[in-house]
Design a protein around this motif. Structure first.
Motif, PDB file in Angstrom:
ATOM      1  N   GLY A 124       0.801  -1.227   0.000  1.00  0.00           N
ATOM      2  CA  GLY A 124       0.000   0.000   0.000  1.00  0.00           C
ATOM      3  C   GLY A 124       0.829   1.269   0.000  1.00  0.00           C
ATOM      4  O   GLY A 124       0.412   2.305  -0.530  1.00  0.00           O
ATOM      5  N   ALA A 125       2.014   1.215   0.592  1.00  0.00           N
ATOM      6  CA  ALA A 125       2.872   2.415   0.643  1.00  0.00           C
ATOM      7  C   ALA A 125       3.729   2.555  -0.614  1.00  0.00           C
ATOM      8  O   ALA A 125       4.231   3.640  -0.901  1.00  0.00           O
ATOM      9  CB  ALA A 125       3.797   2.352   1.859  1.00  0.00           C
ATOM     10  N   ALA A 126       3.891   1.459  -1.365  1.00  0.00           N
ATOM     11  CA  ALA A 126       4.846   1.478  -2.482  1.00  0.00           C
ATOM     12  C   ALA A 126       4.542   2.573  -3.522  1.00  0.00           C
ATOM     13  O   ALA A 126       5.466   3.225  -4.016  1.00  0.00           O
ATOM     14  CB  ALA A 126       4.921   0.092  -3.132  1.00  0.00           C
ATOM     15  N   PRO A 127       3.262   2.834  -3.861  1.00  0.00           N
ATOM     16  CA  PRO A 127       3.021   3.917  -4.827  1.00  0.00           C
ATOM     17  C   PRO A 127       3.231   5.311  -4.234  1.00  0.00           C
ATOM     18  O   PRO A 127       3.390   6.264  -4.981  1.00  0.00           O
ATOM     19  CB  PRO A 127       1.535   3.739  -5.213  1.00  0.00           C
ATOM     20  CG  PRO A 127       1.144   2.395  -4.698  1.00  0.00           C
ATOM     21  CD  PRO A 127       2.028   2.115  -3.539  1.00  0.00           C
ATOM     22  N   ASN A 159      -5.746   5.631 -11.795  1.00  0.00           N
ATOM     23  CA  ASN A 159      -4.888   5.008 -12.803  1.00  0.00           C
ATOM     24  C   ASN A 159      -3.515   5.702 -12.753  1.00  0.00           C
ATOM     25  O   ASN A 159      -3.271   6.565 -11.897  1.00  0.00           O
ATOM     26  CB  ASN A 159      -5.530   5.043 -14.201  1.00  0.00           C
ATOM     27  CG  ASN A 159      -5.727   6.465 -14.685  1.00  0.00           C
ATOM     28  OD1 ASN A 159      -5.022   7.376 -14.278  1.00  0.00           O
ATOM     29  ND2 ASN A 159      -6.691   6.652 -15.574  1.00  0.00           N
ATOM     30  N   ARG A 160      -2.654   5.330 -13.694  1.00  0.00           N
ATOM     31  CA  ARG A 160      -1.276   5.843 -13.618  1.00  0.00           C
ATOM     32  C   ARG A 160      -1.223   7.375 -13.717  1.00  0.00           C
ATOM     33  O   ARG A 160      -0.506   8.025 -12.973  1.00  0.00           O
ATOM     34  CB  ARG A 160      -0.448   5.217 -14.735  1.00  0.00           C
ATOM     35  CG  ARG A 160       1.025   5.413 -14.505  1.00  0.00           C
ATOM     36  CD  ARG A 160       1.833   4.909 -15.642  1.00  0.00           C
ATOM     37  NE  ARG A 160       1.441   3.547 -16.018  1.00  0.00           N
ATOM     38  CZ  ARG A 160       2.146   2.796 -16.838  1.00  0.00           C
ATOM     39  NH1 ARG A 160       3.265   3.245 -17.340  1.00  0.00           N
ATOM     40  NH2 ARG A 160       1.745   1.590 -17.152  1.00  0.00           N
ATOM     41  N   GLU A 161      -2.017   7.951 -14.607  1.00  0.00           N
ATOM     42  CA  GLU A 161      -2.008   9.416 -14.770  1.00  0.00           C
ATOM     43  C   GLU A 161      -2.507  10.083 -13.490  1.00  0.00           C
ATOM     44  O   GLU A 161      -1.960  11.092 -13.043  1.00  0.00           O
ATOM     45  CB  GLU A 161      -2.886   9.851 -15.956  1.00  0.00           C
ATOM     46  CG  GLU A 161      -2.294   9.556 -17.319  1.00  0.00           C
ATOM     47  CD  GLU A 161      -2.247   8.060 -17.617  1.00  0.00           C
ATOM     48  OE1 GLU A 161      -3.231   7.349 -17.269  1.00  0.00           O
ATOM     49  OE2 GLU A 161      -1.224   7.590 -18.154  1.00  0.00           O
ATOM     50  N   ASP A 162      -3.561   9.527 -12.903  1.00  0.00           N
ATOM     51  CA  ASP A 162      -4.118  10.110 -11.675  1.00  0.00           C
ATOM     52  C   ASP A 162      -3.050  10.176 -10.568  1.00  0.00           C
ATOM     53  O   ASP A 162      -3.089  11.058  -9.709  1.00  0.00           O
ATOM     54  CB  ASP A 162      -5.288   9.269 -11.132  1.00  0.00           C
ATOM     55  CG  ASP A 162      -6.449   9.157 -12.109  1.00  0.00           C
ATOM     56  OD1 ASP A 162      -6.652  10.112 -12.875  1.00  0.00           O
ATOM     57  OD2 ASP A 162      -7.139   8.118 -12.094  1.00  0.00           O
ATOM     58  N   CYS A 163      -2.161   9.202 -10.561  1.00  0.00           N
ATOM     59  CA  CYS A 163      -1.175   9.120  -9.461  1.00  0.00           C
ATOM     60  C   CYS A 163      -0.060  10.159  -9.596  1.00  0.00           C
ATOM     61  O   CYS A 163       0.663  10.406  -8.635  1.00  0.00           O
ATOM     62  CB  CYS A 163      -0.551   7.723  -9.407  1.00  0.00           C
ATOM     63  SG  CYS A 163      -1.716   6.473  -8.861  1.00  0.00           S
ATOM     64  N   ARG A 164       0.107  10.727 -10.782  1.00  0.00           N
ATOM     65  CA  ARG A 164       1.136  11.746 -11.034  1.00  0.00           C
ATOM     66  C   ARG A 164       2.504  11.330 -10.469  1.00  0.00           C
ATOM     67  O   ARG A 164       3.115  12.036  -9.648  1.00  0.00           O
ATOM     68  CB  ARG A 164       0.710  13.105 -10.465  1.00  0.00           C
ATOM     69  CG  ARG A 164      -0.364  13.754 -11.339  1.00  0.00           C
ATOM     70  CD  ARG A 164      -0.593  15.187 -10.953  1.00  0.00           C
ATOM     71  NE  ARG A 164      -1.837  15.342 -10.240  1.00  0.00           N
ATOM     72  CZ  ARG A 164      -2.027  16.081  -9.167  1.00  0.00           C
ATOM     73  NH1 ARG A 164      -1.027  16.760  -8.636  1.00  0.00           N
ATOM     74  NH2 ARG A 164      -3.195  16.166  -8.575  1.00  0.00           N
ATOM     75  N   PHE A 165       2.943  10.165 -10.879  1.00  0.00           N
ATOM     76  CA  PHE A 165       4.212   9.650 -10.379  1.00  0.00           C
ATOM     77  C   PHE A 165       5.385  10.497 -10.860  1.00  0.00           C
ATOM     78  O   PHE A 165       5.395  10.965 -12.001  1.00  0.00           O
ATOM     79  CB  PHE A 165       4.427   8.212 -10.868  1.00  0.00           C
ATOM     80  CG  PHE A 165       3.522   7.193 -10.227  1.00  0.00           C
ATOM     81  CD1 PHE A 165       3.481   7.048  -8.847  1.00  0.00           C
ATOM     82  CD2 PHE A 165       2.717   6.369 -10.996  1.00  0.00           C
ATOM     83  CE1 PHE A 165       2.663   6.101  -8.248  1.00  0.00           C
ATOM     84  CE2 PHE A 165       1.893   5.425 -10.408  1.00  0.00           C
ATOM     85  CZ  PHE A 165       1.870   5.285  -9.032  1.00  0.00           C
ATOM     86  N   ALA A 166       6.335  10.675  -9.986  1.00  0.00           N
ATOM     87  CA  ALA A 166       7.603  11.327 -10.342  1.00  0.00           C
ATOM     88  C   ALA A 166       8.678  10.673  -9.471  1.00  0.00           C
ATOM     89  O   ALA A 166       8.383   9.738  -8.728  1.00  0.00           O
ATOM     90  CB  ALA A 166       7.517  12.826 -10.078  1.00  0.00           C
TER      91      ALA A 166
END
Ligand SMILES: Cc1cc2nc3c(=O)[nH]c(=O)nc-3n(C[C@H](O)[C@H](O)[C@H](O)COP(=O)(O)OP(=O)(O)OC[C@H]3O[C@@H](n4cnc5c(N)ncnc54)[C@H](O)[C@@H]3O)c2cc1C
Length: 342
Positions: A124-127, A159-166
């Motif tokens: 759960g913390a990984a993202p 989804n991936r876009e919603d998460c705004r990963f950087a």
């Protein structure tokens, strides 16, 4: 509603954070289902408290007793949720141990997550910080996640876009602390696996990418061996892994720095910037292996700060500030901490 929840008062968090900091939670709940979170929202007094969503406590620095409700995410379960011609979709509950989950995918013959082997903490913390290691990041094989939103009381799909990963970042690190509790995460693991041996140290210990002996398990085993050699085990000495992010600079800045310090290690980024090894900067400032009281800098990896006994969160911060100032004075670069300060 509160009677149905097993809320505990004044719970020690010392065994629930890998730094081993001795701090207490005013209220504590082991969360076993989304209904527990709905019950928290329905309870006015509980809902009004400051909230800390807690996984394995391996990316946290507790700076004081937590004056609110700690929600320890304990839901378990993992399964194949879908398949198509391109990928196997696997979903794991937030409280699953990350490394066990990675090894489970590998044991089933599905590659993709092997470079992220042995990272402590929960699924759960990984993202939350888009975990990354050895040239890979979680976002590469991430598909979607489900999170409980304390503002609305709803479960939302991201989804991936919603998460705004950087780099070591996502929408969950930017959001108001305690707004979201990630419930489960789904990964799309490719049927056509391709090893990622971009990290030179990894490539040096493994067969060529075309060799059939090169399997996700072989890569995972190599990563585990490298990590065990280089990183201190939190079971032996308190730490939260890398204490600082690697600073990112433009190509022009990196060129200037490299001219002054030719051995400075840097990694070219797809956007043209360069990432500089923070551990090297700290080592150059003479901090490797040094201690200030019980707060120290690991002798095998200068990027890792350690608790050599009874260090408080404030002592770790004070050491980290001295390191930040020295690195700034010498290289003109400011090191941002990686763990979340609570
Ligand atoms: C020895 C060591 C090595 C490490 N190596 C790496 C590495 O190579 N790469 C890397 O990226 N990290 C690394 N880390 C850091 C850490 O393992 C990861 O950040 C990990 O994902 C943290 O998981 P956790 O469950 O322990 O999270 P916690 O420390 O419990 O929480 C971290 C943050 O996530 C939030 N959070 C936790 N669970 C949830 C949830 N279910 N929903 C919403 N928010 C949540 C918390 O509120 C907090 O803000 C390392 C740590 C250690 C101790």
């Amino acid at each position: 509603m509160r009677d149905t929840l097993s809320i505990q008062a004044d719970v020690s968090l010392q065994k629930l954070n890998t730094f081993g900091i001795d701090a207490k939670a005013r209220a504590f709940l082991a969360v076993r289902s989304v209904d527990d979170l709905r019950a928290v929202v329905a309870d006015e007094a509980l809902c009004a408290m400051p909230r800390l969503v807690l996984g394995g406590g391996s990316n946290l620095l507790l700076t004081r007793d937590f004056p609110g409700l700690v929600l320890h995410m304990c839901m378990t379960g993992k399964s194949v949720s879908d398949e198509d011609d391109a990928a196997i979709y696997v979903t794991a509950a937030a409280g699953e141990n990350w490394h066990d989950f990675v090894r489970w995918t590998i044991g089933n013959g599905w590659g993709g997550l092997e470079n992220l082997s042995l990272i402590p903490g929960t699924v759960g913390a990984a993202p939350v910080q888009n975990i990354g290691a050895y040239g890979a990041e979680l976002r590469e094989y991430f598909h979607s996640l489900q999170a409980f939103d304390f503002h609305t009381g709803d479960v939302r799909t991201f989804n991936r876009e919603d998460c705004r990963f950087a780099y070591r970042d996502s929408v969950f690190r930017q959001a108001e602390p305690g707004r979201f509790a990630i419930l489960s995460v789904t990964f799309a693991l490719p049927r056509q696996w391709r090893p990622n041996l971009a990290w030179p140290e990894l490539a040096a210990t493994l067969p060529d990418a075309t060799d059939p002996a090169l399997t996700p398990k072989a890569v995972s085993d190599a990563i585990i061996a490298i990590r065990q050699r280089k990183l201190p085990d939190p079971a032996q000495i308190g730490n939260a892994g890398s204490f600082f992010k690697n600073p990112t600079v433009t190509a022009a800045v990196f060129e200037k720095l490299k001219a002054a310090w030719p051995t400075m290690p840097g990694y070219a980024q797809p956007d043209g910037n360069w990432r500089i090894a923070a551990g090297w900067l700290i080592e150059q400032c003479g901090w490797k292996g040094k201690n200030v009281g019980d707060a120290g800098v690991c002798e095998t990896q200068a990027l890792v700060l350690v608790n050599r006994g009874l260090a408080s969160g404030a002592e770790i911060i004070s050491l980290s500030q001295r390191i930040q100032e020295d690195v700034k004075a010498r290289f003109g670069l400011w090191l941002e901490p990686e763990p979340v300060f609570v």
